[in-house]
Scaffold this motif. Structure first.
Motif, PDB file in Angstrom:
ATOM      1  N   GLU A  44      17.210 -54.040  13.497  1.00 50.52           N
ATOM      2  CA  GLU A  44      18.192 -53.939  14.575  1.00 50.52           C
ATOM      3  C   GLU A  44      19.596 -54.200  14.049  1.00 50.52           C
ATOM      4  O   GLU A  44      19.792 -54.932  13.089  1.00 50.52           O
ATOM      5  CB  GLU A  44      17.868 -54.952  15.676  1.00 50.52           C
ATOM      6  CG  GLU A  44      16.595 -54.643  16.420  1.00 50.52           C
ATOM      7  CD  GLU A  44      16.228 -55.728  17.422  1.00 50.52           C
ATOM      8  OE1 GLU A  44      16.654 -56.892  17.247  1.00 50.52           O
ATOM      9  OE2 GLU A  44      15.496 -55.407  18.364  1.00 50.52           O
ATOM     10  N   VAL A  45      20.566 -53.616  14.708  1.00 51.81           N
ATOM     11  CA  VAL A  45      21.960 -53.882  14.372  1.00 51.81           C
ATOM     12  C   VAL A  45      22.378 -55.106  15.189  1.00 51.81           C
ATOM     13  O   VAL A  45      22.336 -55.064  16.419  1.00 51.81           O
ATOM     14  CB  VAL A  45      22.866 -52.674  14.697  1.00 51.81           C
ATOM     15  CG1 VAL A  45      24.305 -52.983  14.364  1.00 51.81           C
ATOM     16  CG2 VAL A  45      22.385 -51.426  13.965  1.00 51.81           C
ATOM     17  N   PRO A  46      22.749 -56.203  14.518  1.00 58.03           N
ATOM     18  CA  PRO A  46      23.122 -57.428  15.242  1.00 58.03           C
ATOM     19  C   PRO A  46      24.302 -57.193  16.183  1.00 58.03           C
ATOM     20  O   PRO A  46      25.173 -56.360  15.918  1.00 58.03           O
ATOM     21  CB  PRO A  46      23.506 -58.408  14.129  1.00 58.03           C
ATOM     22  CG  PRO A  46      22.903 -57.853  12.881  1.00 58.03           C
ATOM     23  CD  PRO A  46      22.847 -56.359  13.073  1.00 58.03           C
ATOM     24  N   SER A  47      24.332 -57.956  17.259  1.00 57.32           N
ATOM     25  CA  SER A  47      25.389 -57.786  18.256  1.00 57.32           C
ATOM     26  C   SER A  47      26.780 -58.042  17.658  1.00 57.32           C
ATOM     27  O   SER A  47      27.745 -57.397  18.053  1.00 57.32           O
ATOM     28  CB  SER A  47      25.145 -58.688  19.465  1.00 57.32           C
ATOM     29  OG  SER A  47      25.065 -60.039  19.068  1.00 57.32           O
ATOM     30  N   ALA A  48      26.884 -58.960  16.698  1.00 62.44           N
ATOM     31  CA  ALA A  48      28.180 -59.207  16.056  1.00 62.44           C
ATOM     32  C   ALA A  48      28.653 -57.969  15.295  1.00 62.44           C
ATOM     33  O   ALA A  48      29.843 -57.644  15.295  1.00 62.44           O
ATOM     34  CB  ALA A  48      28.087 -60.406  15.115  1.00 62.44           C
ATOM     35  N   VAL A  49      27.728 -57.271  14.657  1.00 68.28           N
ATOM     36  CA  VAL A  49      28.074 -56.049  13.933  1.00 68.28           C
ATOM     37  C   VAL A  49      28.467 -54.951  14.921  1.00 68.28           C
ATOM     38  O   VAL A  49      29.441 -54.222  14.704  1.00 68.28           O
ATOM     39  CB  VAL A  49      26.917 -55.594  13.021  1.00 68.28           C
ATOM     40  CG1 VAL A  49      27.200 -54.239  12.399  1.00 68.28           C
ATOM     41  CG2 VAL A  49      26.655 -56.641  11.943  1.00 68.28           C
ATOM     42  N   ARG A  74      19.119 -46.542  13.512  1.00 68.08           N
ATOM     43  CA  ARG A  74      18.402 -47.820  13.443  1.00 68.08           C
ATOM     44  C   ARG A  74      17.403 -47.939  14.597  1.00 68.08           C
ATOM     45  O   ARG A  74      16.309 -48.459  14.419  1.00 68.08           O
ATOM     46  CB  ARG A  74      19.382 -48.991  13.450  1.00 68.08           C
ATOM     47  CG  ARG A  74      20.332 -49.019  12.257  1.00 68.08           C
ATOM     48  CD  ARG A  74      19.605 -49.003  10.954  1.00 68.08           C
ATOM     49  NE  ARG A  74      19.078 -50.315  10.673  1.00 68.08           N
ATOM     50  CZ  ARG A  74      18.613 -50.707   9.510  1.00 68.08           C
ATOM     51  NH1 ARG A  74      18.635 -49.891   8.488  1.00 68.08           N
ATOM     52  NH2 ARG A  74      18.117 -51.898   9.344  1.00 68.08           N
ATOM     53  N   ARG A  75      17.770 -47.458  15.761  1.00 69.14           N
ATOM     54  CA  ARG A  75      16.836 -47.475  16.899  1.00 69.14           C
ATOM     55  C   ARG A  75      15.624 -46.589  16.607  1.00 69.14           C
ATOM     56  O   ARG A  75      14.500 -46.926  16.969  1.00 69.14           O
ATOM     57  CB  ARG A  75      17.542 -47.034  18.171  1.00 69.14           C
ATOM     58  CG  ARG A  75      18.498 -48.076  18.685  1.00 69.14           C
ATOM     59  CD  ARG A  75      19.164 -47.657  19.976  1.00 69.14           C
ATOM     60  NE  ARG A  75      20.073 -48.701  20.415  1.00 69.14           N
ATOM     61  CZ  ARG A  75      21.212 -48.488  21.017  1.00 69.14           C
ATOM     62  NH1 ARG A  75      21.603 -47.248  21.292  1.00 69.14           N
ATOM     63  NH2 ARG A  75      21.980 -49.485  21.365  1.00 69.14           N
ATOM     64  N   HIS A  76      15.863 -45.474  15.963  1.00 63.52           N
ATOM     65  CA  HIS A  76      14.771 -44.572  15.605  1.00 63.52           C
ATOM     66  C   HIS A  76      13.859 -45.242  14.575  1.00 63.52           C
ATOM     67  O   HIS A  76      12.626 -45.169  14.681  1.00 63.52           O
ATOM     68  CB  HIS A  76      15.343 -43.257  15.076  1.00 63.52           C
ATOM     69  CG  HIS A  76      14.342 -42.164  14.965  1.00 63.52           C
ATOM     70  ND1 HIS A  76      14.669 -40.908  14.559  1.00 63.52           N
ATOM     71  CD2 HIS A  76      13.010 -42.117  15.179  1.00 63.52           C
ATOM     72  CE1 HIS A  76      13.587 -40.147  14.539  1.00 63.52           C
ATOM     73  NE2 HIS A  76      12.572 -40.868  14.899  1.00 63.52           N
ATOM     74  N   VAL A  77      14.442 -45.891  13.571  1.00 60.93           N
ATOM     75  CA  VAL A  77      13.657 -46.622  12.570  1.00 60.93           C
ATOM     76  C   VAL A  77      12.811 -47.690  13.265  1.00 60.93           C
ATOM     77  O   VAL A  77      11.617 -47.835  12.989  1.00 60.93           O
ATOM     78  CB  VAL A  77      14.561 -47.264  11.501  1.00 60.93           C
ATOM     79  CG1 VAL A  77      13.780 -48.217  10.599  1.00 60.93           C
ATOM     80  CG2 VAL A  77      15.246 -46.193  10.661  1.00 60.93           C
ATOM     81  N   LEU A  78      13.414 -48.428  14.189  1.00 57.14           N
ATOM     82  CA  LEU A  78      12.694 -49.478  14.901  1.00 57.14           C
ATOM     83  C   LEU A  78      11.551 -48.900  15.726  1.00 57.14           C
ATOM     84  O   LEU A  78      10.449 -49.460  15.745  1.00 57.14           O
ATOM     85  CB  LEU A  78      13.655 -50.270  15.789  1.00 57.14           C
ATOM     86  CG  LEU A  78      13.060 -51.468  16.505  1.00 57.14           C
ATOM     87  CD1 LEU A  78      12.471 -52.475  15.517  1.00 57.14           C
ATOM     88  CD2 LEU A  78      14.120 -52.147  17.369  1.00 57.14           C
ATOM     89  N   ALA A  79      11.769 -47.773  16.368  1.00 56.50           N
ATOM     90  CA  ALA A  79      10.705 -47.145  17.158  1.00 56.50           C
ATOM     91  C   ALA A  79       9.545 -46.713  16.261  1.00 56.50           C
ATOM     92  O   ALA A  79       8.365 -46.902  16.626  1.00 56.50           O
ATOM     93  CB  ALA A  79      11.254 -45.944  17.929  1.00 56.50           C
ATOM     94  N   ILE A  80       9.836 -46.161  15.105  1.00 56.91           N
ATOM     95  CA  ILE A  80       8.787 -45.767  14.167  1.00 56.91           C
ATOM     96  C   ILE A  80       8.046 -47.001  13.677  1.00 56.91           C
ATOM     97  O   ILE A  80       6.807 -47.028  13.639  1.00 56.91           O
ATOM     98  CB  ILE A  80       9.363 -44.959  12.988  1.00 56.91           C
ATOM     99  CG1 ILE A  80       9.926 -43.631  13.474  1.00 56.91           C
ATOM    100  CG2 ILE A  80       8.295 -44.735  11.912  1.00 56.91           C
ATOM    101  CD1 ILE A  80      10.768 -42.897  12.441  1.00 56.91           C
ATOM    102  N   PHE A  81       8.796 -48.043  13.304  1.00 60.81           N
ATOM    103  CA  PHE A  81       8.179 -49.288  12.836  1.00 60.81           C
ATOM    104  C   PHE A  81       7.266 -49.863  13.910  1.00 60.81           C
ATOM    105  O   PHE A  81       6.132 -50.244  13.638  1.00 60.81           O
ATOM    106  CB  PHE A  81       9.268 -50.296  12.456  1.00 60.81           C
ATOM    107  CG  PHE A  81       8.724 -51.626  12.010  1.00 60.81           C
ATOM    108  CD1 PHE A  81       8.219 -51.789  10.728  1.00 60.81           C
ATOM    109  CD2 PHE A  81       8.723 -52.709  12.865  1.00 60.81           C
ATOM    110  CE1 PHE A  81       7.711 -53.013  10.309  1.00 60.81           C
ATOM    111  CE2 PHE A  81       8.224 -53.937  12.461  1.00 60.81           C
ATOM    112  CZ  PHE A  81       7.711 -54.091  11.181  1.00 60.81           C
ATOM    113  N   ASP A  82       7.755 -49.923  15.151  1.00 63.09           N
ATOM    114  CA  ASP A  82       6.937 -50.455  16.246  1.00 63.09           C
ATOM    115  C   ASP A  82       5.686 -49.622  16.477  1.00 63.09           C
ATOM    116  O   ASP A  82       4.629 -50.161  16.805  1.00 63.09           O
ATOM    117  CB  ASP A  82       7.756 -50.560  17.530  1.00 63.09           C
ATOM    118  CG  ASP A  82       8.661 -51.781  17.544  1.00 63.09           C
ATOM    119  OD1 ASP A  82       8.405 -52.734  16.776  1.00 63.09           O
ATOM    120  OD2 ASP A  82       9.629 -51.782  18.334  1.00 63.09           O
ATOM    121  N   ALA A  83       5.791 -48.310  16.302  1.00 59.47           N
ATOM    122  CA  ALA A  83       4.607 -47.454  16.451  1.00 59.47           C
ATOM    123  C   ALA A  83       3.578 -47.756  15.356  1.00 59.47           C
ATOM    124  O   ALA A  83       2.371 -47.702  15.602  1.00 59.47           O
ATOM    125  CB  ALA A  83       5.007 -45.982  16.412  1.00 59.47           C
TER     126      ALA A  83
END
Length: 95
Positions: A44-49, A74-83
């Motif tokens: 995830e991209v941190p909120s500070a970033v 990054r959201r797409h990477v996270l969705a793939i990782f979660d899958a």
């Protein structure tokens, strides 16, 4: 102020075409015993970033599209990782 090359190297922009590759990297770390929750935080991209990118995009509107693309990636990477990992933190079976 900062220009695009200082933020996003050209190679990085080309790498944004392959979120599966990055998700596989994080999945490999997961299989080696790294915590799924920690890996999700790393993806995830941190909120500070996000806040910094927003400020930079206000100063240089050309950066807005680049930053949006990076966040979407990054959201797409996270969705793939979660899958691959699943909500219970266990590897998913491929059927």
């Amino acid at each position: 102020m900062a220009t695009l090359p200082q933020f996003v190297p050209v190679d990085t922009l080309q790498d944004l075409e392959y979120p599966q590759r990055e998700a596989a990297f994080f999945y490999g770390l997961f299989l080696r015993g790294h915590s799924a929750d920690q890996l999700r935080r790393d993806i995830e991209v941190p909120s500070a970033v996000l806040a910094k990118w927003h400020r930079e995009a206000q100063r240089d509107p050309q950066l807005k599209d680049v930053f949006e693309r990076m966040v979407d990636y990054r959201r797409h990477v996270l969705a793939i990782f979660d899958a691959l990992v699943g909500s219970d933190g266990q590897p998913q079976r491929v059927q």
